[in-house]
Design a protein around this motif. Structure first.
Motif, PDB file in Angstrom:
ATOM      1  N   GLN A 109     -11.663  -1.117 -22.827  1.00 26.85           N
ATOM      2  CA  GLN A 109     -12.238  -2.066 -23.771  1.00 26.85           C
ATOM      3  C   GLN A 109     -11.212  -2.638 -24.745  1.00 26.85           C
ATOM      4  O   GLN A 109     -11.458  -3.672 -25.368  1.00 26.85           O
ATOM      5  CB  GLN A 109     -13.380  -1.406 -24.553  1.00 26.85           C
ATOM      6  N   LEU A 110     -10.064  -1.999 -24.842  1.00 23.57           N
ATOM      7  CA  LEU A 110      -8.999  -2.486 -25.729  1.00 23.57           C
ATOM      8  C   LEU A 110      -8.025  -3.428 -25.009  1.00 23.57           C
ATOM      9  O   LEU A 110      -7.113  -3.966 -25.632  1.00 23.57           O
ATOM     10  CB  LEU A 110      -8.215  -1.297 -26.313  1.00 23.57           C
ATOM     11  N   THR A 111      -8.227  -3.628 -23.715  1.00 26.92           N
ATOM     12  CA  THR A 111      -7.292  -4.437 -22.916  1.00 26.92           C
ATOM     13  C   THR A 111      -7.786  -5.879 -22.784  1.00 26.92           C
ATOM     14  O   THR A 111      -8.979  -6.159 -22.949  1.00 26.92           O
ATOM     15  CB  THR A 111      -7.136  -3.849 -21.505  1.00 26.92           C
ATOM     16  N   PRO A 112      -6.876  -6.814 -22.464  1.00 26.91           N
ATOM     17  CA  PRO A 112      -7.290  -8.207 -22.213  1.00 26.91           C
ATOM     18  C   PRO A 112      -8.290  -8.340 -21.074  1.00 26.91           C
ATOM     19  O   PRO A 112      -9.080  -9.283 -21.052  1.00 26.91           O
ATOM     20  CB  PRO A 112      -5.965  -8.907 -21.876  1.00 26.91           C
ATOM     21  N   HIS A 113      -8.269  -7.424 -20.111  1.00 27.20           N
ATOM     22  CA  HIS A 113      -9.228  -7.479 -19.006  1.00 27.20           C
ATOM     23  C   HIS A 113     -10.668  -7.473 -19.520  1.00 27.20           C
ATOM     24  O   HIS A 113     -11.536  -8.141 -18.964  1.00 27.20           O
ATOM     25  CB  HIS A 113      -9.024  -6.286 -18.066  1.00 27.20           C
ATOM     26  N   ALA A 114     -10.911  -6.706 -20.581  1.00 24.68           N
ATOM     27  CA  ALA A 114     -12.270  -6.583 -21.114  1.00 24.68           C
ATOM     28  C   ALA A 114     -12.723  -7.835 -21.849  1.00 24.68           C
ATOM     29  O   ALA A 114     -13.908  -7.968 -22.174  1.00 24.68           O
ATOM     30  CB  ALA A 114     -12.356  -5.379 -22.048  1.00 24.68           C
ATOM     31  N   ARG A 115     -11.790  -8.749 -22.121  1.00 29.50           N
ATOM     32  CA  ARG A 115     -12.108  -9.996 -22.833  1.00 29.50           C
ATOM     33  C   ARG A 115     -11.743 -11.225 -22.000  1.00 29.50           C
ATOM     34  O   ARG A 115     -11.596 -12.320 -22.531  1.00 29.50           O
ATOM     35  CB  ARG A 115     -11.375 -10.040 -24.178  1.00 29.50           C
ATOM     36  N   ALA A 116     -11.582 -11.018 -20.701  1.00 32.36           N
ATOM     37  CA  ALA A 116     -11.111 -12.109 -19.840  1.00 32.36           C
ATOM     38  C   ALA A 116     -12.081 -13.280 -19.813  1.00 32.36           C
ATOM     39  O   ALA A 116     -11.675 -14.449 -19.835  1.00 32.36           O
ATOM     40  CB  ALA A 116     -10.876 -11.582 -18.424  1.00 32.36           C
ATOM     41  N   TYR A 117     -13.372 -12.999 -19.754  1.00 32.90           N
ATOM     42  CA  TYR A 117     -14.366 -14.075 -19.723  1.00 32.90           C
ATOM     43  C   TYR A 117     -14.407 -14.803 -21.066  1.00 32.90           C
ATOM     44  O   TYR A 117     -14.573 -16.026 -21.125  1.00 32.90           O
ATOM     45  CB  TYR A 117     -15.748 -13.494 -19.391  1.00 32.90           C
TER      46      TYR A 117
END
Length: 443
Positions: A343-351
């Motif tokens: 949840q702290l990574t860019p993957h979790a905010r990609a959308y």
């Protein structure tokens, strides 16, 4: 500035409906950009006919440059739809630019019964006879295969340059065949090819290029321009301290510039000797992220993407079309610590990054910002539920439904391999991607 074709579409076929409508909008944006860039002629490939001859004619009316094809004709009258050639004058040289459309059919093209593509052997002899004495240099824009272009070069030693398109995915240095240079740049505008010609009345190419010193000077000038652009906002070490990829590119350019300065000094000890035949130099200019965007072109790009996004917004629907996927939330109850790190990574905010740019309905972007969709199935990305937004657990470890139902029996993939990451972390999107380092940051 010339383009041999295969410009408008990047697929071999267009599905009717939203995909074709979005592709047409993108093609219109490309033409608008080419108008501003000052292209002087563009060839026509069968790829440019995917949306039909009527659509290409509509684009032609909006183009301030000519589309060239001598062999794309009306089925009945056999008259060309577009201008076969143009004559230009540059630095006292008369230049003929001819267009030939490749005869290989595109089976997904619209309305193929409305046009006919004649073999080049039926067209070029008469056309070159018509142009005899009207030009000093003859350039052919061809979307024929490499093998066919070689045959053209062998048959006509008065075609001096063939720029080919759509036959390979990489740059091809000019190769001398008979008295013709055959060359190509990488597709989709990732590179521009630049050629400087030292022509003379022999109209015969020497089998070598202009002196190395000239090539070095040209590269030096290009790098100096790039460094100047990077220095416009101040000391690059301070301006780009939070952009390591850009700073790395700056250091690389500065180092190369010092090497070229030393090599140029060594080469400037004498004058270039005159040659009996015509010579050339060439280089490929990479469209790098460090090159600043032109504001007008950037505006066209943004408007085009917004139109494509608007179509996706209109047709999007929230359906669970990935029955084998459960979403990252289903993983969190058992893998709580891993989930917290993810949840702290860019993957979790990609959308979310697409939402901020108002591109969350752009199917060309979505596959790399959601879970469970490949680029081949990009149109399905508009039908994903919220649980599959962002680059979640199943993007790397595979569908998780069976694992959730029976964890002991159904195991998921471990650490994903580099090829999986490189489907999205391409240089044009992430020029600093390092698999060995970055894969450790996923969770």
């Amino acid at each position: 500035m010339l383009d041999a074709g295969a410009l408008l579409f990047d697929n071999s076929a267009l599905s009717a409906g939203r995909e074709e409508e979005q592709a047409r909008i993108n093609a219109q944006g490309l033409v608008e950009a080419y108008n501003l860039l000052g292209y002087e002629a563009v060839g026509i490939s069968t790829i440019d006919l995917l949306a039909g001859i009527d659509f290409l004619q509509q684009l032609h009316e909006k183009s301030i440059f000519p589309w060239l094809s001598a062999n794309l004709v009306h089925p009945e009258s056999k008259q060309p739809f577009f201008t076969p050639y143009i004559l230009k004058e540059k630095n006292g040289l008369r230049i003929a630019i001819i267009g030939i459309t490749g005869t290989e059919p595109k089976y997904g093209a619209r309305g193929q019964e409305k046009y006919l593509i004649l073999p080049w052997r039926d067209v070029l002899p008469k056309l070159l006879e018509e142009l005899r004495g009207k030009a000093d240099v003859y350039i052919l824009l061809s979307s024929e295969s490499k093998q066919e272009n070689q045959l053209i070069a062998k048959d006509f030693n008065n075609i001096h340059i063939i720029i080919q398109s759509g036959t390979n995915a990489h740059n091809e240095n000019p190769v001398l065949t008979n008295n013709t240079l055959i060359c190509q740049t990488e597709k989709q505008g990732k590179y521009l090819g630049k050629m400087r010609i030292n022509w003379n009345s022999s109209a015969i190419w020497a089998n070598k290029s202009i002196d190395t010193a000239v090539l070095q000077k040209q590269e030096y000038d290009r790098i100096a321009w790039q460094i100047k652009r990077l220095q416009e906002k101040g000391d690059p070490e301070q301006v780009y301290k939070d952009k390591p990829a850009t700073l790395k590119a700056y250091y690389k350019l500065a180092e190369r510039m010092k090497i070229l300065e030393e090599e140029t000094r060594k080469q400037q000890t004498g004058k270039n000797q005159a040659t009996e035949n015509a010579t050339f130099e060439h280089n490929f200019l990479e469209v790098e992220p460090t090159i600043a965007d032109d504001p007008t072109i950037e505006k066209i790009t943004k408007e085009t993407k917004n139109k494509i996004n608007a179509i996706g917004r209109k047709e999007s629907r929230d359906n669970t079309i990935q029955p084998d996927h459960v979403g990252s939330q289903a993983c969190m109850s058992c893998h709580e610590e891993i989930a917290k790190r993810w949840q702290l990574t860019p993957h979790a905010r990609a959308y979310e990054t697409l939402v901020k740019k108002d591109q969350q309905f752009n199917a060309n972007c979505l596959p790399c910002h959601v879970t469970g969709i490949s680029m081949e199935d990009k149109n399905k990305s508009l039908s994903l539920p919220d649980t599959l937004h962002n680059v979640g657990c199943e993007s790397c470890h595979g569908p998780g439904k069976k694992h959730v139902e029976n964890p002991e029996k159904w195991k998921l993939n471990g650490l994903p391999g580099k090829p999986l990451c490189l489907q999205c972390h391409l240089p044009e999107h992430d020029d600093s991607f390092d698999y060995d380092k970055d894969s450790k940051l996923v969770h």
